[in-house]
Design a protein around this motif. Sequence first.
Motif, mmCIF file in Angstrom:
data_model
loop_
_atom_site.group_PDB
_atom_site.id
_atom_site.type_symbol
_atom_site.label_atom_id
_atom_site.label_comp_id
_atom_site.label_asym_id
_atom_site.label_seq_id
_atom_site.Cartn_x
_atom_site.Cartn_y
_atom_site.Cartn_z
ATOM 1 N N LEU A 14 0.825 -1.210 0.000
ATOM 2 C CA LEU A 14 0.000 0.000 0.000
ATOM 3 C C LEU A 14 0.859 1.260 0.000
ATOM 4 O O LEU A 14 0.539 2.235 -0.678
ATOM 5 C CB LEU A 14 -0.947 -0.004 1.195
ATOM 6 C CG LEU A 14 -2.100 -0.990 1.121
ATOM 7 C CD1 LEU A 14 -2.860 -1.013 2.436
ATOM 8 C CD2 LEU A 14 -3.028 -0.623 -0.019
ATOM 9 N N ALA A 15 1.961 1.226 0.739
ATOM 10 C CA ALA A 15 2.849 2.389 0.779
ATOM 11 C C ALA A 15 3.455 2.661 -0.599
ATOM 12 O O ALA A 15 3.496 3.815 -1.054
ATOM 13 C CB ALA A 15 3.955 2.168 1.797
ATOM 14 N N TYR A 16 3.909 1.621 -1.281
ATOM 15 C CA TYR A 16 4.467 1.806 -2.623
ATOM 16 C C TYR A 16 3.403 2.259 -3.601
ATOM 17 O O TYR A 16 3.662 3.077 -4.484
ATOM 18 C CB TYR A 16 5.122 0.520 -3.124
ATOM 19 C CG TYR A 16 6.570 0.399 -2.726
ATOM 20 C CD1 TYR A 16 7.563 1.023 -3.468
ATOM 21 C CD2 TYR A 16 6.948 -0.339 -1.609
ATOM 22 C CE1 TYR A 16 8.887 0.913 -3.104
ATOM 23 C CE2 TYR A 16 8.263 -0.448 -1.245
ATOM 24 C CZ TYR A 16 9.234 0.181 -1.997
ATOM 25 O OH TYR A 16 10.549 0.078 -1.637
ATOM 26 N N LEU A 17 2.189 1.745 -3.474
ATOM 27 C CA LEU A 17 1.107 2.145 -4.371
ATOM 28 C C LEU A 17 0.750 3.614 -4.164
ATOM 29 O O LEU A 17 0.603 4.371 -5.134
ATOM 30 C CB LEU A 17 -0.110 1.259 -4.151
ATOM 31 C CG LEU A 17 -1.233 1.408 -5.153
ATOM 32 C CD1 LEU A 17 -0.760 1.037 -6.543
ATOM 33 C CD2 LEU A 17 -2.399 0.532 -4.755
ATOM 34 N N ILE A 18 0.625 4.041 -2.926
ATOM 35 C CA ILE A 18 0.331 5.450 -2.633
ATOM 36 C C ILE A 18 1.492 6.329 -3.096
ATOM 37 O O ILE A 18 1.280 7.402 -3.673
ATOM 38 C CB ILE A 18 0.033 5.637 -1.136
ATOM 39 C CG1 ILE A 18 -1.299 4.973 -0.791
ATOM 40 C CG2 ILE A 18 0.007 7.115 -0.767
ATOM 41 C CD1 ILE A 18 -1.567 4.856 0.687
ATOM 42 N N ASP A 19 2.713 5.866 -2.882
ATOM 43 C CA ASP A 19 3.889 6.608 -3.324
ATOM 44 C C ASP A 19 3.898 6.766 -4.838
ATOM 45 O O ASP A 19 4.258 7.824 -5.356
ATOM 46 C CB ASP A 19 5.146 5.885 -2.852
ATOM 47 C CG ASP A 19 6.385 6.734 -2.951
ATOM 48 O OD1 ASP A 19 6.274 7.954 -2.704
ATOM 49 O OD2 ASP A 19 7.455 6.185 -3.259
ATOM 50 N N ILE A 21 1.307 6.922 -6.749
ATOM 51 C CA ILE A 21 0.249 7.877 -7.100
ATOM 52 C C ILE A 21 0.722 9.307 -6.837
ATOM 53 O O ILE A 21 0.511 10.204 -7.651
ATOM 54 C CB ILE A 21 -1.040 7.570 -6.318
ATOM 55 C CG1 ILE A 21 -1.625 6.236 -6.788
ATOM 56 C CG2 ILE A 21 -2.059 8.686 -6.471
ATOM 57 C CD1 ILE A 21 -2.732 5.706 -5.909
ATOM 58 N N VAL A 22 1.403 9.511 -5.710
ATOM 59 C CA VAL A 22 1.848 10.849 -5.335
ATOM 60 C C VAL A 22 3.029 11.317 -6.186
ATOM 61 O O VAL A 22 3.020 12.417 -6.727
ATOM 62 C CB VAL A 22 2.219 10.893 -3.834
ATOM 63 C CG1 VAL A 22 2.868 12.206 -3.469
ATOM 64 C CG2 VAL A 22 0.991 10.651 -2.980
ATOM 65 N N LEU A 23 4.048 10.461 -6.317
ATOM 66 C CA LEU A 23 5.281 10.872 -6.986
ATOM 67 C C LEU A 23 5.380 10.424 -8.437
ATOM 68 O O LEU A 23 6.286 10.837 -9.138
ATOM 69 C CB LEU A 23 6.496 10.302 -6.238
ATOM 70 C CG LEU A 23 6.735 10.843 -4.842
ATOM 71 C CD1 LEU A 23 7.910 10.132 -4.219
ATOM 72 C CD2 LEU A 23 6.970 12.335 -4.880
ATOM 73 N N ALA A 32 13.202 13.717 -11.241
ATOM 74 C CA ALA A 32 12.821 12.531 -11.995
ATOM 75 C C ALA A 32 14.091 11.785 -12.375
ATOM 76 O O ALA A 32 14.999 12.353 -12.946
ATOM 77 C CB ALA A 32 12.062 12.927 -13.245
ATOM 78 N N LYS A 33 14.142 10.523 -12.017
ATOM 79 C CA LYS A 33 15.327 9.731 -12.334
ATOM 80 C C LYS A 33 15.021 8.828 -13.521
ATOM 81 O O LYS A 33 14.140 7.984 -13.447
ATOM 82 C CB LYS A 33 15.754 8.887 -11.140
ATOM 83 C CG LYS A 33 16.361 9.701 -10.048
ATOM 84 C CD LYS A 33 17.115 8.802 -9.116
ATOM 85 C CE LYS A 33 17.844 9.678 -8.133
ATOM 86 N NZ LYS A 33 18.793 8.956 -7.352
ATOM 87 N N LYS A 34 15.755 9.012 -14.581
ATOM 88 C CA LYS A 34 15.570 8.164 -15.764
ATOM 89 C C LYS A 34 16.210 6.796 -15.563
ATOM 90 O O LYS A 34 15.926 5.873 -16.284
ATOM 91 C CB LYS A 34 16.205 8.843 -16.986
ATOM 92 C CG LYS A 34 15.683 10.232 -17.258
ATOM 93 C CD LYS A 34 14.263 10.206 -17.714
ATOM 94 C CE LYS A 34 13.830 11.630 -18.065
ATOM 95 N NZ LYS A 34 12.423 11.789 -18.108
ATOM 96 N N THR A 35 17.095 6.669 -14.573
ATOM 97 C CA THR A 35 17.822 5.420 -14.378
ATOM 98 C C THR A 35 17.086 4.428 -13.496
ATOM 99 O O THR A 35 17.554 3.310 -13.341
ATOM 100 C CB THR A 35 19.207 5.701 -13.761
ATOM 101 O OG1 THR A 35 19.028 6.376 -12.522
ATOM 102 C CG2 THR A 35 20.049 6.550 -14.679
#
Length: 65
Positions: A14-19, A21-23, A32-35
């Motif tokens: 859930l934390a990764y999913l919310i993250d 959505i936010v970021l 923004a990291k292209k790598t």
Amino acid sequence: MSGTIGAVSLVLALAYLIDSIVLGSTNTFFSAKKTRKVSRVEDAKRFGAIAVPNVLAALIYVAAG
């Protein structure tokens, strides 16, 4: 033990999913990291795949008594 692993994995999913959505899928707080190779949504799916069997095993154990 299985229930604890399942609960922690669900929280992380859930934390990764919310993250994501936010970021966004590959951004960080600063840029923004292209790598970045693995998106946060993929990370959330992996944690979810770990959580589901553990939660089911814990529920079966509790139901069996």
